[in-house]
Design an enzyme around this catalytic site. Structure first.
Site, mmCIF file in Angstrom:
data_model
loop_
_atom_site.group_PDB
_atom_site.id
_atom_site.type_symbol
_atom_site.label_atom_id
_atom_site.label_comp_id
_atom_site.label_asym_id
_atom_site.label_seq_id
_atom_site.Cartn_x
_atom_site.Cartn_y
_atom_site.Cartn_z
ATOM 1 N N GLU A 60 0.882 -1.166 0.000
ATOM 2 C CA GLU A 60 0.000 0.000 0.000
ATOM 3 C C GLU A 60 0.912 1.205 0.000
ATOM 4 O O GLU A 60 1.532 1.525 1.022
ATOM 5 C CB GLU A 60 -0.925 -0.043 1.224
ATOM 6 C CG GLU A 60 -2.161 0.811 1.076
ATOM 7 C CD GLU A 60 -1.934 2.239 1.521
ATOM 8 O OE1 GLU A 60 -1.654 3.088 0.637
ATOM 9 O OE2 GLU A 60 -2.023 2.504 2.717
ATOM 10 N N LEU A 61 1.001 1.876 -1.151
ATOM 11 C CA LEU A 61 2.077 2.839 -1.370
ATOM 12 C C LEU A 61 1.543 4.265 -1.520
ATOM 13 O O LEU A 61 0.570 4.636 -0.892
ATOM 14 C CB LEU A 61 2.907 2.406 -2.581
ATOM 15 C CG LEU A 61 3.410 0.953 -2.530
ATOM 16 C CD1 LEU A 61 4.138 0.596 -3.806
ATOM 17 C CD2 LEU A 61 4.305 0.735 -1.308
ATOM 18 N N CYS B 37 -2.662 8.519 3.444
ATOM 19 C CA CYS B 37 -2.400 8.011 2.093
ATOM 20 C C CYS B 37 -3.429 8.500 1.085
ATOM 21 O O CYS B 37 -3.099 8.737 -0.078
ATOM 22 C CB CYS B 37 -2.370 6.483 2.104
ATOM 23 S SG CYS B 37 -1.042 5.777 3.093
#
Length: 477
Positions: A250-251, A284
């Site tokens: 999960e970037l 994010c």
């Protein structure tokens, strides 16, 4: 008062290491604790212990795994204010936001407890193919083994839960590496899981430098799965080193939002401001790019700026604080340089654009161009750009003009436009009539392009953390 030194957690025991570092609160620099620095030898021992404990974990019946997760959730609920205060201190998260994270974390572990009882397979109609007559076929899911979980600072309770919860539900063991800035949350949960009856060795918590420990964590062949939340650069390195082993990444992201002209903007402004500046934009799926139809661009920008200027910044322990310190001084220098770069290239500052002590003020940028860092890279700071567009397809094209693709939002009252956008937008999730920052903890969550690989969300993470086995029985000889 003497500062407490926190140890690593290996095989059910707490070990204080000779090397340690001072953990400081982001807002005021107060030393919260000394944190033990593990080394590669500690990682080896942790993986070895988790590998041994897997023989116990994989045989635990589903109801026992479920009960352990339920007990951990119950204990966290009983100590939720203590946990929220700890989170607020080590992450600089406003206390109201910290409490919301703890509530979500409890829910995440409760979802995991439920999913532990739902891991099933299916029957296969073998006679659908010639030669399959007289055979019974079916599948089941088996735990994969030892999972390495590497977590970031921004949601140190709930993102840990999204890795521990499904791993334990599936019958795996976990070696957890929390972020250097937020280890106390992970150590707090290790204590709760031990009290909840998790077998020794099923959870190992290794604290210290990611640079020092990273290779030892991801290159060990006894590790069967790596789940990582963090930067795209590190994610690519992990993927390259993982070989044939399973990986969930999960970037990065630079989430966009499209606002069509049929939307009553006064009703969505507060929500958009929340999406842009919650936890100082260190999320994010923080709202980074807002594309507003040109017919409503001016009133939207004016109202958005006015609402932003009402946000209260300051001490995270203050019940009224909306936005507090960024996680580190270097991050403030980085984002300030990006903002100044944008201004020099023609962007204008609607509000903010500077720091006050350890806080970077919530910043709205106008006249932003696509190639500016504040638009094409991940800001991860309290900075948002507002850009006009003429036609929906133009807005979709601008949203897609990114190396990232995690969540994208669109506000519209036209169903056909919503479905058109959902089909054309290149992202792991499309959120209609809400901000891209929306997430609940049982939905599938993950990205495309450089935003990641694989999916979280408890049910989906359990699938990622198990292996599907097929069995065929010949019933006729």
């Amino acid at each position: 008062m003497e500062t407490v030194t926190k140890g690593i957690f290996i095989n059910g025991l707490w070990e204080v290491k000779e090397r340690s570092y001072a953990l400081r609160a982001p807002y005021d620099g107060k030393v919260l604790a000394n944190i033990s620095k593990a080394d590669a030898g500690d990682v080896d021992r942790a993986i070895a212990g988790a590998h041994r404990a897997f023989e116990t974990m994989r045989k635990l019946p589903a109801h026992q795994r479920s009960r352990i997760l339920q007990q951990a959730a119950l204990q966290l609920r009983e100590r939720k204010e203590e946990a929220a205060l700890l989170l607020s201190q080590e992450a600089g998260k406003p206390i109201r936001t910290a409490r919301a994270e703890i509530e979500r974390t409890i829910t995440t572990y409760e979802f995991a407890a439920e999913e532990a009882k739902r891991i099933n397979g299916e029957t296969i109609p073998m006679d659908a193919a010639p030669g399959g007559e007289g055979r019974l076929g079916f599948t089941w899911r088996e735990p994969i083994g030892t999972v390495v979980a590497i977590c970031p600072f921004n949601f140190p309770f709930n993102l840990v839960a999204h890795k521990l919860g499904p791993a334990i539900a599936a019958g795996n063991t976990v070696v957890l590496k929390p972020a250097e800035q937020t280890p106390l949350s992970a150590l707090f949960m290790a204590e709760l899981f031990q009290k909840a009856g998790l077998p020794d060795g099923a959870l190992q918590v290794i604290t210290g430098s990611g640079r020092e420990l990273g290779d030892a964590l991801v290159e060990d062949e006894r590790v069967k799965k790596i789940t990582f939340t963090g930067s795209s650069e590190v994610g690519k390195q992990i993927k390259a080193k993982a070989g044939l082993r399973k990986v969930t990444l999960e970037l990065g992201s630079n989430s966009g939002l499209i606002i069509e002209p049929d939307v009553p903007i006064d009703k969505i402004i507060p929500r958009c401001v929340e999406g842009a500046f919650s936890f100082a934009g260190q999320v994010c799926i923080s709202l980074q790019r807002i594309y507003v139809h040109e017919s409503i661009y001016k009133p939207f920008a004016e109202q958005f700026i006015a609402k932003t200027e009402q946000l209260k910044v300051g001490d995270p322990s203050d019940e009224l604080t909306d936005l507090s310190a960024m996680i580190h001084e270097r991050e403030m220098h980085r984002i300030d340089s990006w903002v100044q770069e944008a201004v020099e290239a023609g962007a204008t500052i609607g509000c903010g654009g500077r720091r006050e002590g350890s806080v970077y003020l919530p910043t709205v940028l106008l006249h932003v161009k696509r190639e500016m860092s504040v638009s094409c890279r991940e800001v991860f700071a309290p900075v948002v750009s507002i850009v006009p567009y003429k036609e929906l397809d133009e807005a979709i094209e601008m949203v897609n003009d990114s190396v990232y693709g995690l969540n994208v939002g669109i506000y519209t009252q036209h169903l056909n436009k919503a479905f058109h956008a959902a089909r054309e937008i290149q992202a792991g999730g499309v959120i209609v009539n809400d901000i891209p920052t929306f997430r609940v903890d049982h939905m599938p969550y993950g990205g495309v392009k450089e935003s990641g690989y694989g999916r979280e969300g408890i049910k989906y993470a359990v699938q990622e953390m198990t292996e599907l086995k097929f069995v065929s029985i010949k019933t006729q000889f």
